[in-house]
Design a protein around this motif. Structure first.
Motif, PDB file in Angstrom:
ATOM      1  N   UNK A  50      10.915   2.407 -77.128  1.00  0.00           N
ATOM      2  CA  UNK A  50      11.714   3.022 -78.187  1.00  0.00           C
ATOM      3  C   UNK A  50      12.712   4.056 -77.685  1.00  0.00           C
ATOM      4  N   UNK A  51      12.561   4.489 -76.439  1.00  0.00           N
ATOM      5  CA  UNK A  51      13.468   5.529 -75.959  1.00  0.00           C
ATOM      6  C   UNK A  51      13.989   5.268 -74.549  1.00  0.00           C
ATOM      7  N   UNK A  52      13.086   5.236 -73.562  1.00  0.00           N
ATOM      8  CA  UNK A  52      13.531   5.235 -72.172  1.00  0.00           C
ATOM      9  C   UNK A  52      14.285   3.973 -71.771  1.00  0.00           C
ATOM     10  N   UNK A  53      13.920   2.844 -72.332  1.00  0.00           N
ATOM     11  CA  UNK A  53      14.608   1.602 -71.971  1.00  0.00           C
ATOM     12  C   UNK A  53      16.083   1.659 -72.373  1.00  0.00           C
ATOM     13  N   UNK A  54      16.400   2.472 -73.397  1.00  0.00           N
ATOM     14  CA  UNK A  54      17.772   2.626 -73.855  1.00  0.00           C
ATOM     15  C   UNK A  54      18.410   3.921 -73.367  1.00  0.00           C
ATOM     16  N   UNK A  55      17.776   4.603 -72.424  1.00  0.00           N
ATOM     17  CA  UNK A  55      18.281   5.893 -71.965  1.00  0.00           C
ATOM     18  C   UNK A  55      19.624   5.753 -71.262  1.00  0.00           C
ATOM     19  N   UNK A  56      20.503   6.702 -71.521  1.00  0.00           N
ATOM     20  CA  UNK A  56      21.806   6.688 -70.851  1.00  0.00           C
ATOM     21  C   UNK A  56      21.676   7.123 -69.392  1.00  0.00           C
ATOM     22  N   UNK A  57      20.713   7.969 -69.107  1.00  0.00           N
ATOM     23  CA  UNK A  57      20.494   8.452 -67.748  1.00  0.00           C
ATOM     24  C   UNK A  57      19.846   7.357 -66.903  1.00  0.00           C
ATOM     25  N   UNK A  58      20.549   6.900 -65.914  1.00  0.00           N
ATOM     26  CA  UNK A  58      20.075   5.792 -65.078  1.00  0.00           C
ATOM     27  C   UNK A  58      18.790   6.156 -64.335  1.00  0.00           C
ATOM     28  N   UNK A  59      18.662   7.408 -63.902  1.00  0.00           N
ATOM     29  CA  UNK A  59      17.453   7.824 -63.185  1.00  0.00           C
ATOM     30  C   UNK A  59      16.237   7.744 -64.113  1.00  0.00           C
ATOM     31  N   UNK A  60      16.386   8.260 -65.339  1.00  0.00           N
ATOM     32  CA  UNK A  60      15.296   8.192 -66.318  1.00  0.00           C
ATOM     33  C   UNK A  60      14.918   6.746 -66.603  1.00  0.00           C
ATOM     34  N   UNK A 107      24.246  -4.579 -61.625  1.00  0.00           N
ATOM     35  CA  UNK A 107      23.491  -4.316 -62.841  1.00  0.00           C
ATOM     36  C   UNK A 107      22.163  -5.044 -62.728  1.00  0.00           C
ATOM     37  N   UNK A 108      21.094  -4.329 -63.024  1.00  0.00           N
ATOM     38  CA  UNK A 108      19.755  -4.888 -62.859  1.00  0.00           C
ATOM     39  C   UNK A 108      19.110  -5.119 -64.226  1.00  0.00           C
ATOM     40  N   UNK A 109      17.956  -5.729 -64.216  1.00  0.00           N
ATOM     41  CA  UNK A 109      17.258  -6.048 -65.457  1.00  0.00           C
ATOM     42  C   UNK A 109      16.995  -4.800 -66.295  1.00  0.00           C
ATOM     43  N   UNK A 110      16.644  -3.693 -65.653  1.00  0.00           N
ATOM     44  CA  UNK A 110      16.300  -2.488 -66.409  1.00  0.00           C
ATOM     45  C   UNK A 110      17.529  -1.775 -66.967  1.00  0.00           C
ATOM     46  N   UNK A 111      18.728  -2.240 -66.634  1.00  0.00           N
ATOM     47  CA  UNK A 111      19.955  -1.642 -67.163  1.00  0.00           C
ATOM     48  C   UNK A 111      20.462  -2.342 -68.420  1.00  0.00           C
ATOM     49  N   UNK A 112      19.890  -3.492 -68.757  1.00  0.00           N
ATOM     50  CA  UNK A 112      20.486  -4.344 -69.785  1.00  0.00           C
ATOM     51  C   UNK A 112      20.501  -3.713 -71.175  1.00  0.00           C
ATOM     52  N   UNK A 113      19.562  -2.812 -71.459  1.00  0.00           N
ATOM     53  CA  UNK A 113      19.513  -2.210 -72.795  1.00  0.00           C
ATOM     54  C   UNK A 113      20.052  -0.784 -72.803  1.00  0.00           C
ATOM     55  N   UNK A 114      20.675  -0.391 -71.715  1.00  0.00           N
ATOM     56  CA  UNK A 114      21.316   0.924 -71.682  1.00  0.00           C
ATOM     57  C   UNK A 114      22.494   0.936 -72.647  1.00  0.00           C
ATOM     58  N   UNK A 115      22.776   2.073 -73.284  1.00  0.00           N
ATOM     59  CA  UNK A 115      23.923   2.139 -74.190  1.00  0.00           C
ATOM     60  C   UNK A 115      25.215   1.911 -73.429  1.00  0.00           C
ATOM     61  N   UNK A 116      26.128   1.210 -74.057  1.00  0.00           N
ATOM     62  CA  UNK A 116      27.390   0.890 -73.376  1.00  0.00           C
ATOM     63  C   UNK A 116      28.179   2.146 -73.034  1.00  0.00           C
ATOM     64  N   UNK A 117      28.149   3.095 -73.949  1.00  0.00           N
ATOM     65  CA  UNK A 117      28.795   4.380 -73.707  1.00  0.00           C
ATOM     66  C   UNK A 117      27.710   5.378 -73.309  1.00  0.00           C
ATOM     67  N   UNK A 118      27.515   5.630 -72.010  1.00  0.00           N
ATOM     68  CA  UNK A 118      26.372   6.434 -71.555  1.00  0.00           C
ATOM     69  C   UNK A 118      26.388   7.873 -72.049  1.00  0.00           C
ATOM     70  N   UNK A 119      27.542   8.368 -72.456  1.00  0.00           N
ATOM     71  CA  UNK A 119      27.640   9.734 -72.936  1.00  0.00           C
ATOM     72  C   UNK A 119      27.551   9.828 -74.461  1.00  0.00           C
ATOM     73  N   UNK A 120      27.343   8.672 -75.112  1.00  0.00           N
ATOM     74  CA  UNK A 120      27.346   8.675 -76.578  1.00  0.00           C
ATOM     75  C   UNK A 120      26.206   7.807 -77.091  1.00  0.00           C
ATOM     76  N   UNK A 121      25.094   8.430 -77.356  1.00  0.00           N
ATOM     77  CA  UNK A 121      23.928   7.730 -77.898  1.00  0.00           C
ATOM     78  C   UNK A 121      23.399   8.585 -79.044  1.00  0.00           C
TER      79      UNK A 121
END
Length: 603
Positions: free
Chosen positions: A206-216, A304-318
């Protein structure tokens, strides 16, 4: 800081964040008394054994008695299930679920005579009974559906034995869910600043998979996969047992394949099933690979890896939102469906149909359970991410559907095929997106809304569809006699994902473990139906946008129809023809147009 110091236990959760189970039973003692009572009262139905074919009046009396008894069973089972879902670590809740499973196995065995006996009555006799007794028309579709099972029904004594073993048959799913909610522990993670964060399956999904922060996002994925890997052999044995059960039952009943057996219960042709799997995989992949490349570019990633696929397109706007604000957005968006539907949505919020807490032991994901004659119950974990607004709207779509069906149909006619069941839920997501787009002039917000709409298609047309493809592969292997070990399942899952994403995304071995995430594999051929439902709702939503009230009225008529029609007929009633692949192709093309809009916005 540890997870345990952050996440509340169930008894610490504010009551307004929980659902009101008192609408089912005032307290546990009343529920336990009813559990005992239904076991004692099974004779009210069994008194009709060997009498169903006597005359129309007797058949009507038996079916009415059975239906009234089933309403009681549903309430008892729902109460136990909802409590366990809210806290799977609670030993009292676990014991309650075990009591229900044991009791229902015995009751199911006692009631198995109904279907077996009905199948011995000539169809002509049943048709004559319906003509003689008009009230039997309520049960006409149910009787017709049972007659369709005639070639695949075993001797009554064997059916009774199988029913008595229902607790054993349901064990793989119970073990899987019990383990996920009670046993799985995840290492805490750190974000890019070195801050330690709690980790759970719910927080990941519900949260981390969609995190904008790549490290998180990467650290959460690593923690998630590490724990999945620790359970893979146990879960493989559990899932292999489920598959073996289905394959064996298909052979015993004389089906050509397990797929034909599972589709039979959905009243879906193999062609309709294959269309969903094949057309979407072949035609959607190019669009989604473009979206993946766009994310890679915006994040400045070398790959781009599997764990990046659900990251928000605009990393600064979630964007985030409160639960109360999400409620208002949803209510405003769904006004297009009229006053009657809006009133149901209001009741869901005001009468505590929704459990939104995040507590230890709570089941991950979201669902809607709709016990007949009461009201729906929705489970969700609210995290203040605006994406959760779409999830909540989705579950409210199920609630509105079954509430209307329950008010307009008898119990036997409320449930449509699972092939159609995800259409009303995804309809709400589409209407929410349309409403939000109309209400903002902020280009960045519009871009986020389009991305969220694409998340809906990702969830249904990729995540669940690829689960469906994985199932297709697994059943093929099982019927060929291939042992379903953890290595085999991980290989098949990884290859399924790789086939869809091609060279656009790097798929690591951990992605192969993600077959362990979903309980859907224990529900027959359920995963692919998400794409069927979204295909129907995409077409119907376009009709509502173009036609207004006439299309809305058709849609509400479909919701009220419940299970009175087969899925193909339900879709046609809504104005959508699913007998051909055209509707699927059009839905995929619509997804492509959304990707086009995003690409242009970044030029």
């Amino acid at each position: 800081m540890s997870t345990k110091t952050i996440r509340m236990t169930r008894d610490e959760v504010p009551v307004e964040e929980t659902w009101n189970l008192e609408d089912l039973f005032p307290n546990e003692l009343v529920w336990e008394a009813e559990l005992v009572s239904v076991q004692e009262d099974v004779h009210t139905v069994t008194q009709y054994q060997s009498r169903l074919g006597e005359d129309a009046e007797t058949l009507l009396g038996a079916l009415k008695t059975l239906e009234a008894f089933q309403k009681r069973l549903i309430r008892v089972a729902t109460y136990a299930m909802l409590r366990t879902s809210s806290d799977g670590t609670n030993p009292e809740y676990q014991a309650g679920s075990a009591k229900v499973a044991s009791a229902f196995a015995d009751i199911g065995a006692e009631l198995s005579f109904v279907e077996s006996e009905l199948l011995t009555i000539p169809e002509e006799t049943i048709e004559n009974f319906i003509k003689e007794e008009p009230n039997l028309q309520t049960y006409e579709k149910m009787l017709a559906d049972i007659m369709e099972k005639k070639p695949f029904t075993l001797a009554p004594e064997i059916e009774k034995i199988l029913a008595a073993l229902s607790e054993v048959h349901d064990a793989p799913y119970m073990i899987y869910e019990r383990s996920k909610t009670s046993d799985m522990q995840f290492d805490p993670i750190v974000d890019h600043s070195g801050r330690e964060l709690p980790m759970s399956e719910t927080l990941y999904e519900d949260r981390y998979e969609m995190a904008a922060d790549t490290v998180t996002r990467q650290n959460a994925y690593d923690s998630f996969i590490k724990t999945l890997d620790q359970y893979k052999h146990t879960y493989a044995a559990t899932y292999a047992t489920e598959v073996t059960k289905q394959v064996t039952l298909a052979k015993l009943r004389g089906y050509e394949s397990v797929t034909k057996m599972l589709l039979h219960s959905q009243q879906v042709t193999e062609e309709m099933y294959e269309n969903q799997l094949n057309v979407i995989q072949e035609e959607l992949a190019p669009h989604m690979r473009r979206l993946a490349k766009l994310k890679q570019k915006e994040y400045g990633l070398d790959k781009i890896t599997f764990c990046d696929l659900k990251a928000p397109l605009d990393p600064q706007y979630n964007p985030t939102t409160t639960y109360d604000d999400a409620k208002e957005m949803i209510l405003d968006a769904l006004q297009v469906l009229g006053a009657e539907y809006s009133a149901i949505m209001e009741k869901a919020f005001s009468e505590r149909w929704i459990d939104r807490a995040d507590n230890v032991g709570k089941q991950s994901g979201a669902f809607c359970s709709s016990p007949y004659g009461i009201h729906p119950y929705i489970l969700i974990t609210w995290t203040d991410m605006m994406r959760g607004t779409f999830t909540l709207a989705h579950e409210l779509g199920h609630a509105g559907h079954f509430y209307l069906a329950g008010k307009n149909q008898e119990l036997v006619n409320t449930d449509p095929s699972t092939y159609f069941v995800e259409a009303p839920s995804t309809m709400n997501e589409l209407l929410l997106a349309e409403h939000l787009l109309e209400k903002t002039d902020d280009n960045r917000m519009k871009r986020w809304i389009i991305s969220s709409l694409l998340d809906t298609y990702y969830h249904n047309f990729i995540t669940h569809l690829l689960e469906g493809e994985f199932q297709r592969r697994v059943y093929t292997l099982a019927e060929a006699g291939t042992p379903l070990t953890a290595d085999v399942l991980c290989r098949e899952k990884k290859e399924t994902i790789e086939h869809f994403w091609g060279d656009a995304v790097e798929i690591d071995d951990g992605a192969g473990l993600t077959w362990m995430r979903q309980p859907h594999y224990y529900m027959g051929l359920y995963p692919y139906t998400y794409s069927a439902g979204l295909t129907v709702s995409t077409a119907a939503a376009q009709q509502i946008k173009a036609e207004g009230k006439p299309a809305v009225d058709r849609w509400l008529d479909v919701l009220k129809a419940g299970g009175t029609l087969k899925p193909l007929e339900l879709a046609k009633k809504a104005g959508v023809d699913m007998s051909e692949p055209n509707a699927i192709k059009e839905a995929v093309a619509y997804v492509g147009s959304l990707v086009d809009q995003l690409e242009k916005s970044y030029d």
